[in-house]
Design a protein around this motif. Structure first.
Motif, PDB file in Angstrom:
ATOM      1  N   GLY A 278       0.786  -1.228   0.000  1.00 33.62           N
ATOM      2  CA  GLY A 278       0.000   0.000   0.000  1.00 33.62           C
ATOM      3  C   GLY A 278       0.815   1.273   0.000  1.00 33.62           C
ATOM      4  N   ARG A 279       2.089   1.168  -0.319  1.00 32.53           N
ATOM      5  CA  ARG A 279       2.974   2.332  -0.380  1.00 32.53           C
ATOM      6  C   ARG A 279       3.498   2.512  -1.805  1.00 32.53           C
ATOM      7  NH1 ARG A 279       4.999   4.225   4.546  1.00 32.53           N
ATOM      8  NH2 ARG A 279       4.224   3.061   6.358  1.00 32.53           N
ATOM      9  N   PRO A 280       4.007   3.691  -2.136  1.00 33.27           N
ATOM     10  CA  PRO A 280       4.640   3.868  -3.444  1.00 33.27           C
ATOM     11  C   PRO A 280       5.776   2.866  -3.633  1.00 33.27           C
ATOM     12  CG  PRO A 280       4.348   5.982  -2.355  1.00 33.27           C
ATOM     13  CD  PRO A 280       4.022   4.929  -1.338  1.00 33.27           C
ATOM     14  N   VAL A 281       6.024   2.490  -4.879  1.00 30.45           N
ATOM     15  CA  VAL A 281       7.046   1.481  -5.179  1.00 30.45           C
ATOM     16  C   VAL A 281       8.019   2.042  -6.214  1.00 30.45           C
ATOM     17  CG1 VAL A 281       7.481  -0.814  -6.126  1.00 30.45           C
ATOM     18  CG2 VAL A 281       5.512  -0.435  -4.620  1.00 30.45           C
ATOM     19  N   LEU A 282       9.310   1.853  -5.931  1.00 28.68           N
ATOM     20  CA  LEU A 282      10.375   2.265  -6.826  1.00 28.68           C
ATOM     21  C   LEU A 282      11.215   1.038  -7.170  1.00 28.68           C
ATOM     22  CD1 LEU A 282       9.725   4.605  -4.617  1.00 28.68           C
ATOM     23  CD2 LEU A 282      11.784   5.691  -5.518  1.00 28.68           C
ATOM     24  N   CYS A 283      11.395   0.785  -8.443  1.00 23.55           N
ATOM     25  CA  CYS A 283      12.330  -0.263  -8.869  1.00 23.55           C
ATOM     26  C   CYS A 283      13.673   0.413  -9.075  1.00 23.55           C
ATOM     27  CB  CYS A 283      11.856  -0.933 -10.160  1.00 23.55           C
ATOM     28  SG  CYS A 283      13.018  -2.175 -10.787  1.00 23.55           S
ATOM     29  N   THR A 284      14.570   0.225  -8.116  1.00 27.62           N
ATOM     30  CA  THR A 284      15.814   0.979  -8.116  1.00 27.62           C
ATOM     31  C   THR A 284      16.952   0.300  -8.886  1.00 27.62           C
ATOM     32  OG1 THR A 284      16.186   0.126  -5.870  1.00 27.62           O
ATOM     33  CG2 THR A 284      15.359   2.357  -6.071  1.00 27.62           C
ATOM     34  N   GLU A 285      16.713  -0.906  -9.406  1.00 25.46           N
ATOM     35  CA  GLU A 285      17.650  -1.534 -10.350  1.00 25.46           C
ATOM     36  C   GLU A 285      16.883  -2.489 -11.254  1.00 25.46           C
ATOM     37  OE1 GLU A 285      21.242  -3.337  -8.900  1.00 25.46           O
ATOM     38  OE2 GLU A 285      21.525  -1.826  -7.324  1.00 25.46           O
ATOM     39  N   TYR A 286      17.167  -2.405 -12.553  1.00 29.73           N
ATOM     40  CA  TYR A 286      16.662  -3.362 -13.538  1.00 29.73           C
ATOM     41  C   TYR A 286      17.465  -3.170 -14.819  1.00 29.73           C
ATOM     42  CZ  TYR A 286      14.274   0.081 -16.518  1.00 29.73           C
ATOM     43  OH  TYR A 286      13.994   1.107 -17.376  1.00 29.73           O
ATOM     44  N   MET A 287      17.206  -3.967 -15.820  1.00 27.00           N
ATOM     45  CA  MET A 287      17.775  -3.883 -17.164  1.00 27.00           C
ATOM     46  C   MET A 287      19.148  -4.537 -17.257  1.00 27.00           C
ATOM     47  SD  MET A 287      19.046  -2.899 -20.190  1.00 27.00           S
ATOM     48  CE  MET A 287      20.270  -1.622 -19.857  1.00 27.00           C
ATOM     49  N   ALA A 288      19.094  -5.849 -17.528  1.00 29.01           N
ATOM     50  CA  ALA A 288      20.277  -6.649 -17.828  1.00 29.01           C
ATOM     51  C   ALA A 288      19.911  -7.485 -19.050  1.00 29.01           C
ATOM     52  CB  ALA A 288      20.656  -7.532 -16.644  1.00 29.01           C
ATOM     53  N   ARG A 289      20.259  -6.989 -20.211  1.00 34.99           N
ATOM     54  CA  ARG A 289      19.729  -7.550 -21.455  1.00 34.99           C
ATOM     55  C   ARG A 289      19.948  -9.053 -21.551  1.00 34.99           C
ATOM     56  NH1 ARG A 289      22.395  -2.773 -22.653  1.00 34.99           N
ATOM     57  NH2 ARG A 289      21.073  -1.053 -23.392  1.00 34.99           N
ATOM     58  N   GLY A 290      21.154  -9.499 -21.227  1.00 37.43           N
ATOM     59  CA  GLY A 290      21.458 -10.913 -21.352  1.00 37.43           C
ATOM     60  C   GLY A 290      20.752 -11.790 -20.342  1.00 37.43           C
ATOM     61  N   ASN A 291      20.131 -11.181 -19.354  1.00 41.81           N
ATOM     62  CA  ASN A 291      19.418 -11.924 -18.320  1.00 41.81           C
ATOM     63  C   ASN A 291      17.911 -11.889 -18.523  1.00 41.81           C
ATOM     64  OD1 ASN A 291      20.492 -13.418 -16.031  1.00 41.81           O
ATOM     65  ND2 ASN A 291      19.100 -12.196 -14.776  1.00 41.81           N
ATOM     66  N   GLY A 292      17.467 -11.255 -19.614  1.00 46.31           N
ATOM     67  CA  GLY A 292      16.038 -11.186 -19.911  1.00 46.31           C
ATOM     68  C   GLY A 292      15.352  -9.931 -19.439  1.00 46.31           C
ATOM     69  N   SER A 293      16.089  -9.017 -18.794  1.00 47.00           N
ATOM     70  CA  SER A 293      15.517  -7.765 -18.297  1.00 47.00           C
ATOM     71  C   SER A 293      15.848  -6.658 -19.282  1.00 47.00           C
ATOM     72  CB  SER A 293      16.083  -7.434 -16.915  1.00 47.00           C
ATOM     73  OG  SER A 293      15.582  -6.202 -16.438  1.00 47.00           O
ATOM     74  N   THR A 294      14.817  -6.094 -19.918  1.00 44.20           N
ATOM     75  CA  THR A 294      15.016  -5.112 -20.975  1.00 44.20           C
ATOM     76  C   THR A 294      14.095  -3.911 -20.773  1.00 44.20           C
ATOM     77  OG1 THR A 294      13.351  -6.144 -22.387  1.00 44.20           O
ATOM     78  CG2 THR A 294      15.646  -6.913 -22.638  1.00 44.20           C
ATOM     79  N   PHE A 295      14.406  -2.831 -21.474  1.00 46.90           N
ATOM     80  CA  PHE A 295      13.527  -1.663 -21.426  1.00 46.90           C
ATOM     81  C   PHE A 295      12.140  -1.998 -21.972  1.00 46.90           C
ATOM     82  CE2 PHE A 295      17.664   0.641 -21.463  1.00 46.90           C
ATOM     83  CZ  PHE A 295      17.468   1.398 -20.318  1.00 46.90           C
ATOM     84  N   ASP A 296      12.096  -2.652 -23.112  1.00 46.75           N
ATOM     85  CA  ASP A 296      10.787  -2.922 -23.722  1.00 46.75           C
ATOM     86  C   ASP A 296      10.000  -3.961 -22.940  1.00 46.75           C
ATOM     87  OD1 ASP A 296      12.856  -4.679 -24.714  1.00 46.75           O
ATOM     88  OD2 ASP A 296      11.402  -5.481 -26.115  1.00 46.75           O
ATOM     89  N   GLY A 297      10.673  -4.803 -22.136  1.00 48.75           N
ATOM     90  CA  GLY A 297       9.961  -5.792 -21.339  1.00 48.75           C
ATOM     91  C   GLY A 297       9.408  -5.223 -20.045  1.00 48.75           C
ATOM     92  N   SER A 298      10.184  -4.379 -19.345  1.00 47.39           N
ATOM     93  CA  SER A 298       9.802  -3.931 -18.002  1.00 47.39           C
ATOM     94  C   SER A 298       9.216  -2.523 -17.947  1.00 47.39           C
ATOM     95  CB  SER A 298      11.019  -3.990 -17.068  1.00 47.39           C
ATOM     96  OG  SER A 298      11.492  -5.315 -16.918  1.00 47.39           O
ATOM     97  N   LEU A 299       9.719  -1.617 -18.780  1.00 48.67           N
ATOM     98  CA  LEU A 299       9.334  -0.215 -18.630  1.00 48.67           C
ATOM     99  C   LEU A 299       7.843   0.036 -18.890  1.00 48.67           C
ATOM    100  CD1 LEU A 299      10.922   2.260 -17.718  1.00 48.67           C
ATOM    101  CD2 LEU A 299      11.348   2.822 -20.113  1.00 48.67           C
ATOM    102  N   PRO A 300       7.234  -0.556 -19.917  1.00 49.22           N
ATOM    103  CA  PRO A 300       5.794  -0.324 -20.095  1.00 49.22           C
ATOM    104  C   PRO A 300       4.947  -0.867 -18.935  1.00 49.22           C
ATOM    105  CG  PRO A 300       6.776  -1.128 -22.129  1.00 49.22           C
ATOM    106  CD  PRO A 300       7.808  -1.298 -21.061  1.00 49.22           C
ATOM    107  N   ILE A 301       5.360  -1.988 -18.346  1.00 47.53           N
ATOM    108  CA  ILE A 301       4.634  -2.525 -17.185  1.00 47.53           C
ATOM    109  C   ILE A 301       4.703  -1.533 -16.035  1.00 47.53           C
ATOM    110  CG2 ILE A 301       4.574  -4.371 -15.461  1.00 47.53           C
ATOM    111  CD1 ILE A 301       5.802  -6.216 -17.599  1.00 47.53           C
ATOM    112  N   ALA A 302       5.901  -1.005 -15.791  1.00 46.37           N
ATOM    113  CA  ALA A 302       6.077  -0.047 -14.706  1.00 46.37           C
ATOM    114  C   ALA A 302       5.257   1.213 -14.946  1.00 46.37           C
ATOM    115  CB  ALA A 302       7.554   0.301 -14.558  1.00 46.37           C
ATOM    116  N   LYS A 303       5.198   1.670 -16.187  1.00 50.62           N
ATOM    117  CA  LYS A 303       4.399   2.860 -16.491  1.00 50.62           C
ATOM    118  C   LYS A 303       2.924   2.600 -16.174  1.00 50.62           C
ATOM    119  CE  LYS A 303       3.625   7.009 -18.107  1.00 50.62           C
ATOM    120  NZ  LYS A 303       3.884   7.470 -19.471  1.00 50.62           N
TER     121      LYS A 303
END
Length: 384
Positions: A278-303
């Motif tokens: 019930g509090r604001p959430v900040l993802c303070t680390e993400y985006m490791a292309r070779g590990n499956g974490s990408t801008f196009d995969g995570s950023l739209p979900i976060a938005k």
């Protein structure tokens, strides 16, 4: 030595008698409602190998910082996560605060409000102030150092210096609108990583200190929120499943934060678990292309979920985080990896991938809660 005791005396006289209370959920959400959708990177200038290199007087590089934060603003970024170090304060407390003020002036010129990180449990456990070694060829983040480091962590007789550092730095900027937030300890229960020997009993020692760090920071009565992010394991929404360090992180954070370097399905699962508090959430680390974490995969979900986002790495430089984690076992000394692991821009400011830059610009330009359409995705408007 004289500088330390002088600064410690100032802290003792200036600090409030009691720490402020943890923000209520209502207070935390009221603060977050006043923010734009927060997007940025974990920032270290390309000319610095680590946080000591970034801030020490001999290597502080405002020209590069100004240039790179200008590039960030051009992408629509409005925040950065930036690491400090207790040794910087112990050796030059006034100089550190002056350089922080200069950094904040540069950042504000570009519309960027940083989150400062006070301590960090990752990589080299034996930090030494002064000139830093050059990057190890082919190795990811080969010069990053822990704070406070193994020796200082184990020596309780030195913890008063850590207390003075936290109270003085947070106190100096506690009412400064240019500062967005304070991340009191990065991945506190991390063993360290790399090829370094683990620090014995580290998690127990951190658990014994983390609560104090939150209290020291709160005693400066900051107008900005405090946080420390979860990063490993599952069932983050179940407090009874977490270790002693994580229970402190969850109980003491004004706003929730987490790290995720995995596929978008896991990112969204972890994000929803963090939102359950019930509090604001900040993802303070993400985006490791070779590990499956990408801008196009995570950023739209976060938005869509209105979660703040800080990818790891911005401009390719001495930290060498374009190289993957496995470079500690097999350095990329002859061949570059097939894809960059982290980072967004080359040293001249040109994008590593133009499509990523276009996506960041498109998402940051849209109203809060709105995911702009793509050829295969209709617009989504958040309703909660």
């Amino acid at each position: 030595m004289t500088l330390f005791f002088a600064a410690a005396s100032v802290v003792a006289m200036a600090a409030p008698a009691e720490a402020r209370e943890i923000w209520t959920k209502q207070e935390a959400n009221a603060w977050y409602d006043q923010q734009p959708w927060l997007v940025g990177a974990n920032y270290n200038p390309a000319t610095a190998i680590n946080q000591l290199d970034m801030w020490q007087a001999e290597t502080f590089d405002p020209a590069t910082i100004d240039k790179e934060l200008g590039w960030a603003a051009d992408l629509g970024m409005n925040t950065m996560r930036v690491y400090l170090h207790n040794l910087l304060w112990e050796n030059d407390p006034e100089g550190l605060k002056q350089r922080m003020d200069q950094f904040l002036t540069i950042a504000a010129k570009h519309g960027i409000r940083p989150m400062f990180v006070l301590f960090d449990s990752c990589w080299d456990p034996h930090p030494v102030a002064g000139a830093q070694h050059p990057p190890i060829p082919g190795v990811h983040n080969s010069g990053w150092v822990q704070a406070p480091g193994a020796e200082r962590l184990a020596d309780k007789s030195q913890h008063h210096k850590l207390e003075a550092y936290v109270k003085d730095v947070v106190g100096r900027f506690a009412n400064d609108d240019r500062v967005l937030a304070w991340d009191v300890w990065n991945e506190p229960n991390n063993d360290g990583g790399g090829n370094y020997a683990p620090t014995p009993n580290k998690k127990q020692m951190v658990a014994g200190l983390l609560d104090d760090v939150f209290e020291w920071a709160r005693s400066a009565d900051p107008t900005q929120p405090l946080t420390s992010g979860l990063w490993t394991g599952e069932d983050w929404h179940r407090m009874e499943k977490r270790d002693a360090v994580e229970k402190i992180q969850l109980a003491e954070s004004d706003v929730m934060s987490f790290h995720d370097y995995n596929w978008p399905e896991q990112f969204e699962r972890r994000a929803q678990q963090m939102l359950s508090y019930g509090r604001p959430v900040l993802c303070t680390e993400y985006m490791a292309r070779g590990n499956g974490s990408t801008f196009d995969g995570s950023l739209p979900i976060a938005k869509r979920l209105n979660i703040a986002m800080y990818n790891w790495g911005f401009v390719d430089g001495e930290s060498q985080t374009r190289l993957p984690w496995d470079s500690w076992k097999k350095p990329y000394t002859y061949d570059e990896p097939t894809i960059w692991f982290h980072d967004v821009l080359h040293t001249d400011g040109t994008p590593y991938r133009q499509a990523e830059v276009d996506l960041i610009k498109r998402l940051t330009a849209a109203p809060k809660g709105v995911v702009p359409p793509t050829p295969t995705q209709p617009a989504v408007i958040a309703t909660d």
